[in-house]
Design a protein around this motif. Structure first.
Motif, PDB file in Angstrom:
ATOM      1  N   UNK A   9       0.871  -1.115   0.249  1.00 24.16           N
ATOM      2  CA  UNK A   9      -0.142   0.140   0.457  1.00 24.16           C
ATOM      3  C   UNK A   9       1.054   1.095  -0.017  1.00 24.16           C
ATOM      4  N   UNK A  10       0.543   2.417  -0.979  1.00 23.43           N
ATOM      5  CA  UNK A  10       0.640   3.607  -0.823  1.00 23.43           C
ATOM      6  C   UNK A  10       0.519   4.269   0.734  1.00 23.43           C
ATOM      7  N   UNK A  11       0.896   4.612   1.527  1.00 28.90           N
ATOM      8  CA  UNK A  11       0.091   4.906   2.784  1.00 28.90           C
ATOM      9  C   UNK A  11       0.387   6.717   2.300  1.00 28.90           C
ATOM     10  N   UNK A  12       0.838   7.142   1.538  1.00 30.84           N
ATOM     11  CA  UNK A  12       0.046   8.646   1.748  1.00 30.84           C
ATOM     12  C   UNK A  12       0.899   9.227   2.952  1.00 30.84           C
ATOM     13  N   UNK A  13       2.124   9.010   3.499  1.00 32.60           N
ATOM     14  CA  UNK A  13       2.346   9.394   5.148  1.00 32.60           C
ATOM     15  C   UNK A  13       2.133   8.490   5.725  1.00 32.60           C
ATOM     16  N   UNK A  14       3.696   7.891   6.358  1.00 28.34           N
ATOM     17  CA  UNK A  14       3.056   6.998   7.658  1.00 28.34           C
ATOM     18  C   UNK A  14       2.166   7.350   8.462  1.00 28.34           C
ATOM     19  N   UNK A  15       2.508   8.662   9.153  1.00 26.78           N
ATOM     20  CA  UNK A  15       2.192   9.196  10.332  1.00 26.78           C
ATOM     21  C   UNK A  15       0.526  10.133  10.238  1.00 26.78           C
ATOM     22  N   UNK A  16       0.127  10.060   9.161  1.00 30.45           N
ATOM     23  CA  UNK A  16      -1.297  11.234   8.632  1.00 30.45           C
ATOM     24  C   UNK A  16      -1.796   9.214   8.460  1.00 30.45           C
ATOM     25  N   UNK A  17      -0.986   8.387   8.160  1.00 28.65           N
ATOM     26  CA  UNK A  17      -2.340   6.984   7.790  1.00 28.65           C
ATOM     27  C   UNK A  17      -2.258   5.960   9.445  1.00 28.65           C
ATOM     28  N   UNK A  18      -1.297   6.127   9.956  1.00 26.56           N
ATOM     29  CA  UNK A  18      -1.698   5.882  10.996  1.00 26.56           C
ATOM     30  C   UNK A  18      -2.195   6.480  12.394  1.00 26.56           C
ATOM     31  N   UNK A  19      -2.684   7.571  11.942  1.00 27.12           N
ATOM     32  CA  UNK A  19      -3.515   8.667  13.159  1.00 27.12           C
ATOM     33  C   UNK A  19      -5.460   8.491  11.303  1.00 27.12           C
ATOM     34  N   UNK A  20      -4.649   7.591  10.900  1.00 26.04           N
ATOM     35  CA  UNK A  20      -6.146   7.952  10.267  1.00 26.04           C
ATOM     36  C   UNK A  20      -7.076   7.047   9.909  1.00 26.04           C
ATOM     37  N   UNK A  21      -6.225   5.444  10.546  1.00 24.82           N
ATOM     38  CA  UNK A  21      -6.963   4.316  10.743  1.00 24.82           C
ATOM     39  C   UNK A  21      -5.738   3.068  10.109  1.00 24.82           C
ATOM     40  N   UNK A  22      -4.723   3.537   9.905  1.00 29.53           N
ATOM     41  CA  UNK A  22      -4.584   2.020   8.782  1.00 29.53           C
ATOM     42  C   UNK A  22      -4.559   0.362   9.825  1.00 29.53           C
ATOM     43  N   UNK A  23      -4.432   0.793  11.427  1.00 27.40           N
ATOM     44  CA  UNK A  23      -4.568  -0.229  12.429  1.00 27.40           C
ATOM     45  C   UNK A  23      -5.898  -1.121  12.573  1.00 27.40           C
ATOM     46  N   UNK A  24      -6.592  -0.392  12.364  1.00 26.04           N
ATOM     47  CA  UNK A  24      -7.756  -1.276  12.060  1.00 26.04           C
ATOM     48  C   UNK A  24      -8.203  -2.017  11.100  1.00 26.04           C
ATOM     49  N   UNK A  25      -6.967  -1.446   9.839  1.00 24.35           N
ATOM     50  CA  UNK A  25      -7.107  -2.971   8.339  1.00 24.35           C
ATOM     51  C   UNK A  25      -5.891  -3.998   8.994  1.00 24.35           C
ATOM     52  N   UNK A  26      -4.985  -3.287   9.631  1.00 20.94           N
ATOM     53  CA  UNK A  26      -3.689  -3.724   9.679  1.00 20.94           C
ATOM     54  C   UNK A  26      -4.753  -5.139  10.720  1.00 20.94           C
ATOM     55  N   UNK A  27      -4.909  -5.052  11.833  1.00 15.98           N
ATOM     56  CA  UNK A  27      -5.212  -6.208  12.833  1.00 15.98           C
ATOM     57  C   UNK A  27      -5.877  -6.846  11.712  1.00 15.98           C
ATOM     58  N   UNK A  28      -6.619  -6.787  11.063  1.00 12.15           N
ATOM     59  CA  UNK A  28      -7.499  -8.033  11.072  1.00 12.15           C
ATOM     60  C   UNK A  28      -7.439  -8.720   9.471  1.00 12.15           C
ATOM     61  N   UNK A  29      -6.026  -8.289   9.064  1.00 11.20           N
ATOM     62  CA  UNK A  29      -5.397  -8.420   8.219  1.00 11.20           C
ATOM     63  C   UNK A  29      -4.959  -9.477   7.404  1.00 11.20           C
ATOM     64  N   UNK A  30      -4.494  -9.832   9.397  1.00  8.13           N
ATOM     65  CA  UNK A  30      -3.493 -11.492   9.124  1.00  8.13           C
ATOM     66  C   UNK A  30      -1.928 -11.332   8.223  1.00  8.13           C
ATOM     67  N   UNK A  31      -1.409  -9.800   8.142  1.00  2.07           N
ATOM     68  CA  UNK A  31      -0.174 -10.005   6.764  1.00  2.07           C
ATOM     69  C   UNK A  31       0.821 -10.320   7.128  1.00  2.07           C
ATOM     70  N   UNK A  32       1.487 -10.897   6.737  1.00  2.00           N
ATOM     71  CA  UNK A  32       3.303 -11.813   6.603  1.00  2.00           C
ATOM     72  C   UNK A  32       3.990 -10.419   6.543  1.00  2.00           C
ATOM     73  N   UNK A  33       4.236 -10.022   5.146  1.00  4.45           N
ATOM     74  CA  UNK A  33       5.062  -9.765   5.187  1.00  4.45           C
ATOM     75  C   UNK A  33       3.891  -8.319   3.874  1.00  4.45           C
TER      76      UNK A  33
END
Length: 279
Positions: A9-33
């Motif tokens: 994913x292009x996060x368009x700025x990691x700090x902004x993505x975290x603030x905007x809720x990236x971990x809501x997706x990541x916590x459920x995505x079960x990603x290895x890499x």
């Protein structure tokens, strides 16, 4: 079937993505890499965003610009950033990490191709990058090696990849010459390819995983402009890819574009692209 789940994913700025809720997706995505583009931050920002993960980061030469990273559950066996000629600044745009797919090595690349701008110096940098991709793809696929190039490649290869393709034929991202590179990257291995821009070259045999899975359909798109109602109307571009080496193609499993349910739930203007590679 056992698999390695790779997302980009292009996060368009990691700090902004975290603030905007990236971990809501990541916590459920079960990603290895997880491969990231446009990190636009420093090592400490990635460490704060991904506690407990292994992180490899290649920042851009210009602070606050571009930047690619690979975040993984287990550390990469080796990493590389060498790309293109020595006089070409590819910092923050090409990062390779080696992992195991079962007991077989797999190279995962996080790539961020320049967006470009037709007939400007910005486009010249994009031409250099696309030109350098060909030799590197050939090298990565040698001796039936397993490799996948993921990321924001900033080219819609075919008319199916852009909703409003007619209106973008003279714009960066859908220029015939750009698309011609992809014709060769994805053309049958070793065969003479007549590209959309009128040039000819040898096919490298790489596989566009999204097109391989979905076939001849529009999209599924991975990026939407913030103008108008592009997201709500699904007027998008498919510019975020997994490109699999010929030997990896038989191991392609599930493919998913994690498009947010609503505009308000987006945490980047790009959607993650998730693929399972089986072993």
């Amino acid at each position: 079937m056992p698999h390695l789940r790779v997302a980009t994913v292009n996060v368009n700025g990691i700090r902004a993505s975290v603030r905007n809720g990236m971990h809501t997706w990541l916590d459920a995505a079960d990603v290895d890499v997880l491969t990231l583009q446009e990190v636009r931050g420093q090592d400490e920002h990635l460490a704060e965003a991904f506690p407990g993960w292994s992180i490899v980061h290649d920042p851009a030469t210009a602070k606050g610009r571009a930047g690619v990273a690979i975040v993984s559950r287990v550390p990469a066996l080796a990493t590389r950033t060498a790309f293109g000629d020595d006089d070409f600044d590819s910092a923050g745009r090409w990062l390779e990490g080696d992992f195991l797919l079962g007991d077989v090595p797999l190279t995962v690349v996080s790539a961020y191709v320049h967006s470009g701008e037709a007939e400007t110096p910005k486009q010249d940098e994009k031409w250099k990058f696309l030109e350098a991709m060909g030799p590197r793809l050939s090298a990565l696929a040698m001796d039936d090696a397993l490799a996948v190039v993921t990321g924001d490649l900033n080219v819609g290869h075919r008319e199916l990849d852009i909703k409003n393709w007619r209106g973008n034929r003279k714009k960066a991202g859908f220029l015939p010459r750009e698309r011609g590179y992809f014709d060769r990257f994805l053309g049958a291995h070793g065969q003479e390819i007549s590209a959309v821009d009128g040039t000819a070259g040898t096919g490298l045999g790489w596989v566009d995983v999204g097109r391989h899975v979905h076939g001849e359909v529009e999209g599924p798109y991975t990026w939407w402009s913030n103008r108008g109602q592009a997201f709500d109307n699904d007027t998008g571009w498919r510019i975020d890819y997994h490109l699999a080496s010929p030997a990896l193609a038989p191991r392609i499993g599930a493919y998913h574009v994690a498009r947010a349910a609503t505009y308000a739930e987006r945490w980047s203007d790009h959607a993650p692209v998730v693929v399972d590679y089986t072993y």
